[in-house]
Design an enzyme around this catalytic site. Sequence first.
Site, PDB file in Angstrom:
ATOM      1  N   LYS A 175      35.956  85.256  84.590  1.00  0.00           N
ATOM      2  CA  LYS A 175      37.064  84.788  83.683  1.00  0.00           C
ATOM      3  C   LYS A 175      37.194  86.359  82.677  1.00  0.00           C
ATOM      4  CE  LYS A 175      37.868  83.542  79.123  1.00  0.00           C
ATOM      5  NZ  LYS A 175      39.222  84.825  78.906  1.00  0.00           N
ATOM      6  N   ALA A 177      38.561  88.920  79.507  1.00  0.00           N
ATOM      7  CA  ALA A 177      39.408  88.517  78.588  1.00  0.00           C
ATOM      8  C   ALA A 177      40.638  88.111  78.718  1.00  0.00           C
ATOM      9  CB  ALA A 177      38.914  89.690  77.837  1.00  0.00           C
ATOM     10  N   GLY A 208      40.390  81.988  75.823  1.00  0.00           N
ATOM     11  CA  GLY A 208      39.160  81.265  75.613  1.00  0.00           C
ATOM     12  C   GLY A 208      39.492  80.186  75.136  1.00  0.00           C
ATOM     13  N   GLY A 228      30.351  89.083  74.369  1.00  0.00           N
ATOM     14  CA  GLY A 228      31.355  89.244  73.675  1.00  0.00           C
ATOM     15  C   GLY A 228      30.736  88.640  72.171  1.00  0.00           C
ATOM     16  N   GLU A 250      25.040  88.989  76.015  1.00  0.00           N
ATOM     17  CA  GLU A 250      25.030  90.229  75.408  1.00  0.00           C
ATOM     18  C   GLU A 250      25.921  90.216  75.008  1.00  0.00           C
ATOM     19  OE1 GLU A 250      25.850  93.238  74.782  1.00  0.00           O
ATOM     20  OE2 GLU A 250      26.909  93.770  76.020  1.00  0.00           O
ATOM     21  N   LEU A 251      25.432  90.457  73.000  1.00  0.00           N
ATOM     22  CA  LEU A 251      26.327  89.859  72.088  1.00  0.00           C
ATOM     23  C   LEU A 251      26.388  91.500  71.067  1.00  0.00           C
ATOM     24  CD1 LEU A 251      24.987  86.842  70.998  1.00  0.00           C
ATOM     25  CD2 LEU A 251      26.976  87.492  72.967  1.00  0.00           C
ATOM     26  N   CYS A 284      28.874  97.467  72.242  1.00  0.00           N
ATOM     27  CA  CYS A 284      28.239  97.325  70.829  1.00  0.00           C
ATOM     28  C   CYS A 284      26.785  97.838  70.924  1.00  0.00           C
ATOM     29  CB  CYS A 284      27.788  96.017  72.327  1.00  0.00           C
ATOM     30  SG  CYS A 284      27.064  96.428  73.740  1.00  0.00           S
ATOM     31  N   GLN A 329      44.258  91.933  65.994  1.00  0.00           N
ATOM     32  CA  GLN A 329      43.115  91.342  65.863  1.00  0.00           C
ATOM     33  C   GLN A 329      42.240  92.589  64.763  1.00  0.00           C
ATOM     34  OE1 GLN A 329      41.693  88.958  68.266  1.00  0.00           O
ATOM     35  NE2 GLN A 329      40.059  87.558  66.435  1.00  0.00           N
ATOM     36  N   GLU A 332      43.370  94.422  62.698  1.00  0.00           N
ATOM     37  CA  GLU A 332      43.346  94.690  60.839  1.00  0.00           C
ATOM     38  C   GLU A 332      42.004  94.025  60.317  1.00  0.00           C
ATOM     39  OE1 GLU A 332      45.159  90.917  62.068  1.00  0.00           O
ATOM     40  OE2 GLU A 332      46.916  91.909  62.080  1.00  0.00           O
ATOM     41  N   LYS A 333      41.059  93.367  61.336  1.00  0.00           N
ATOM     42  CA  LYS A 333      39.194  93.266  61.370  1.00  0.00           C
ATOM     43  C   LYS A 333      38.896  94.525  60.702  1.00  0.00           C
ATOM     44  CE  LYS A 333      35.304  92.040  63.105  1.00  0.00           C
ATOM     45  NZ  LYS A 333      33.668  91.545  64.772  1.00  0.00           N
ATOM     46  N   GLU A 381      28.781  92.762  62.101  1.00  0.00           N
ATOM     47  CA  GLU A 381      29.530  94.296  63.620  1.00  0.00           C
ATOM     48  C   GLU A 381      31.467  95.173  63.130  1.00  0.00           C
ATOM     49  OE1 GLU A 381      29.978  93.019  67.144  1.00  0.00           O
ATOM     50  OE2 GLU A 381      29.485  94.709  67.799  1.00  0.00           O
ATOM     51  N   PHE A 383      32.687  96.922  65.292  1.00  0.00           N
ATOM     52  CA  PHE A 383      33.518  97.353  66.154  1.00  0.00           C
ATOM     53  C   PHE A 383      35.032  97.828  66.002  1.00  0.00           C
ATOM     54  CE2 PHE A 383      33.527  95.682  70.276  1.00  0.00           C
ATOM     55  CZ  PHE A 383      32.424  96.141  70.962  1.00  0.00           C
TER      56      PHE A 383
HETATM   57  P1  NDP Z   1      34.882  87.391  72.604  1.00  0.00           P
HETATM   58  O1  NDP Z   1      33.853  86.407  71.997  1.00  0.00           O
HETATM   59  O2  NDP Z   1      35.482  85.655  71.379  1.00  0.00           O
HETATM   60  O3  NDP Z   1      35.614  87.073  73.817  1.00  0.00           O
HETATM   61  C1  NDP Z   1      34.541  87.421  74.738  1.00  0.00           C
HETATM   62  C2  NDP Z   1      35.015  86.766  75.903  1.00  0.00           C
HETATM   63  O4  NDP Z   1      35.456  85.495  75.397  1.00  0.00           O
HETATM   64  C3  NDP Z   1      36.607  86.786  75.784  1.00  0.00           C
HETATM   65  O5  NDP Z   1      36.979  86.650  77.759  1.00  0.00           O
HETATM   66  C4  NDP Z   1      37.160  85.448  75.206  1.00  0.00           C
HETATM   67  O6  NDP Z   1      38.619  84.883  75.677  1.00  0.00           O
HETATM   68  C5  NDP Z   1      36.054  84.454  76.040  1.00  0.00           C
HETATM   69  N1  NDP Z   1      36.310  83.199  74.974  1.00  0.00           N
HETATM   70  C6  NDP Z   1      36.428  83.220  73.488  1.00  0.00           C
HETATM   71  N2  NDP Z   1      36.484  82.321  73.494  1.00  0.00           N
HETATM   72  C7  NDP Z   1      35.613  81.017  74.033  1.00  0.00           C
HETATM   73  C8  NDP Z   1      35.020  79.931  74.273  1.00  0.00           C
HETATM   74  N3  NDP Z   1      34.999  78.859  73.317  1.00  0.00           N
HETATM   75  N4  NDP Z   1      34.798  79.665  75.760  1.00  0.00           N
HETATM   76  C9  NDP Z   1      34.389  80.418  76.795  1.00  0.00           C
HETATM   77  N5  NDP Z   1      35.149  81.938  76.435  1.00  0.00           N
HETATM   78  C10 NDP Z   1      35.616  82.162  75.601  1.00  0.00           C
HETATM   79  O7  NDP Z   1      35.442  87.787  71.063  1.00  0.00           O
HETATM   80  P2  NDP Z   1      36.647  88.966  70.663  1.00  0.00           P
HETATM   81  O8  NDP Z   1      37.650  89.143  71.389  1.00  0.00           O
HETATM   82  O9  NDP Z   1      37.051  87.481  69.890  1.00  0.00           O
HETATM   83  O10 NDP Z   1      35.950  89.857  69.216  1.00  0.00           O
HETATM   84  C11 NDP Z   1      35.653  89.217  68.398  1.00  0.00           C
HETATM   85  C12 NDP Z   1      33.852  90.387  67.904  1.00  0.00           C
HETATM   86  O11 NDP Z   1      33.686  90.015  68.812  1.00  0.00           O
HETATM   87  C13 NDP Z   1      34.546  91.345  67.347  1.00  0.00           C
HETATM   88  O12 NDP Z   1      35.254  92.291  66.855  1.00  0.00           O
HETATM   89  C14 NDP Z   1      33.186  92.958  67.982  1.00  0.00           C
HETATM   90  O13 NDP Z   1      32.853  92.305  66.419  1.00  0.00           O
HETATM   91  C15 NDP Z   1      32.530  91.402  68.516  1.00  0.00           C
HETATM   92  N6  NDP Z   1      32.399  91.883  70.792  1.00  0.00           N
HETATM   93  C16 NDP Z   1      31.981  92.507  70.967  1.00  0.00           C
HETATM   94  C17 NDP Z   1      31.194  93.366  71.861  1.00  0.00           C
HETATM   95  C18 NDP Z   1      29.503  93.587  72.399  1.00  0.00           C
HETATM   96  O14 NDP Z   1      30.362  93.932  74.147  1.00  0.00           O
HETATM   97  N7  NDP Z   1      28.478  93.100  72.107  1.00  0.00           N
HETATM   98  C19 NDP Z   1      32.484  92.695  72.213  1.00  0.00           C
HETATM   99  C20 NDP Z   1      33.165  91.826  72.377  1.00  0.00           C
HETATM  100  C21 NDP Z   1      33.362  91.867  71.011  1.00  0.00           C
HETATM  101  P3  NDP Z   1      40.056  85.154  75.090  1.00  0.00           P
HETATM  102  O15 NDP Z   1      39.994  86.758  75.455  1.00  0.00           O
HETATM  103  O16 NDP Z   1      40.750  85.136  75.405  1.00  0.00           O
HETATM  104  O17 NDP Z   1      39.847  84.699  73.596  1.00  0.00           O
END
Ligand code: NDP
Length: 479
Positions: A175, A177, A208, A228, A250-251, A284, A329, A332-333, A381, A383
């Site tokens: 799945k 993004a 998500g 994520g 991996e966060l 990240c 988004q 804005e963040k 973070e 980003f």
């Molecule tokens: P998310 O964690 O929301 O998105 C990552 C993935 O998780 C996407 O495929 C998303 O789907 C999915 N997801 C979201 N909610 C759920 C859920 N409840 N259950 C299962 N899967 C879910 O990251 P964001 O896009 O909101 O980014 C927010 C912040 O995260 C950024 O500002 C940054 O700080 C951090 N980030 C860190 C990353 C890294 O590499 N460590 C990468 C990306 C973000 P969908 O796209 O539909 O929301």
Amino acid sequence: MKEINKLFIGGEWVESASGRMIEVVDPATEEVWARVPEGNGEDIDRAVKAARQAFDKGPWRRMSTYERAELMREMASLLKSNAEFLGEIESRETGKPVHRTKQDATGLHQWWHYYAGMADKIQGETIPFEDDKHIFTVREPLGVVGAITAWNAPLQLITMKLSMALAAGNTVVLKPAETTPVNAFEIAKLVEKVGFPPGVINVVPGYGESAGQRLTSHPDVDKISFTGDSATARKIMRAATGNLKKLNFELGGKSPQIIFPDANFDSAFESAVSHGFDYTGQACTLGSRVLVHEDLYDKFLERFKERAEQIKVGNPLEKVDIGPQANKQQLEKTLNYIKIGQKEGARLVAGGNRPSVDKGYYVNPTVFADVNPEMRIAQEEIFGPVVTVIPFSTEQEAIDIANNVSYGLSAGVWTKNLARGHRMAKELRAGTVWLNTFRYVRWVAPYGGYKASGWGRENGTEAMKEFTQVKTVMVDLNE
Ligand code: NDP
């Protein structure tokens, strides 16, 4: 307009259950440039069923590791020959400069080659014990893996998760993004061309809270491999309790680059610039905190401001250093964090504003100096292209500042003193420590986070532990 109408489930292109579409926005123009089907819970159920069937009954698990590796090698060569095309899409999806995404895409086949080579090297052990017992272990695949990827590096993340899961013999539901789903379909087309058995790889984009939530709570999914946000990882942990899924995360990160007076200043400086602002700050591992020894602080800051102001921000299809933020988004963040930094009293020395263009989620490279390590801009973070510069006076102070955040993904140390470098590597609470280099991520080296930066490791042989489980076999040798 690029239009993809069907999901890839069970080796076939199928209509989504809802018939709804996701509109994909180009962050450089703010215009919709592609439409893909929106998968929902029902589509995830179908994909999981196909993956389960492929794992339990299909040819995938019964194939020799040589045959499995052959398919993976074929995938590697298709990825290589399509790198330029895939790189262009990645630029469109994420807003990264196209010359960089094409370059990145040319390296991805290495993961597939490395893990193809791993398929026949997943071994157990023999355990000596009582003479009349023969004890040994085998490593077996987990089953169905749900791979959930973020929007900042879609190709890289999909490559890593698929190659590792498949080498171990699992099947996958991917799945991607919702804002960057297009390349996942291009990968699905390559999967089809290679001829992986039906159901081994399934692609269902969706939101998500619906598709992602269903995948993480599905009773027939054995593991979630997620990249994520830490907050999403917490939701996934809760959703995964039903069948106690295995998880690896991996966060985020807030990685420090620590520059000592005895460092090669020019190398450290160049690293602070490129690994501070690269990809518009949306990776990240980036060094979003630069810790500079007080003896170098003024010299560093003067040059850093000057270079930040020279970074070329603009249309990713042109020869620029950085493009826009990947989505609204995120824009804005970042702008909100710039306001927070100013309110907290950090000194804004560069950027802090947006270039004067009509469209696109652009932000100028921003530098905050004299940052107190307790400030939110030094702890959280962002980003975005925002670097916080923090002075320090002693080695211990640098360690304390570096470790005093909730994240622990990576850290960089710049010093010519070998003993100091090793002392720092020992003390820093991070999954990777780079000495006199930074952000060198390769398929051979385990990668993952300490603390809130994640669970488990990707890359290297370590990754095979994440995608397999151990079975112990005990044999009584008596008649
Ligand atoms: P998310 O964690 O929301 O998105 C990552 C993935 O998780 C996407 O495929 C998303 O789907 C999915 N997801 C979201 N909610 C759920 C859920 N409840 N259950 C299962 N899967 C879910 O990251 P964001 O896009 O909101 O980014 C927010 C912040 O995260 C950024 O500002 C940054 O700080 C951090 N980030 C860190 C990353 C890294 O590499 N460590 C990468 C990306 C973000 P969908 O796209 O539909 O929301």
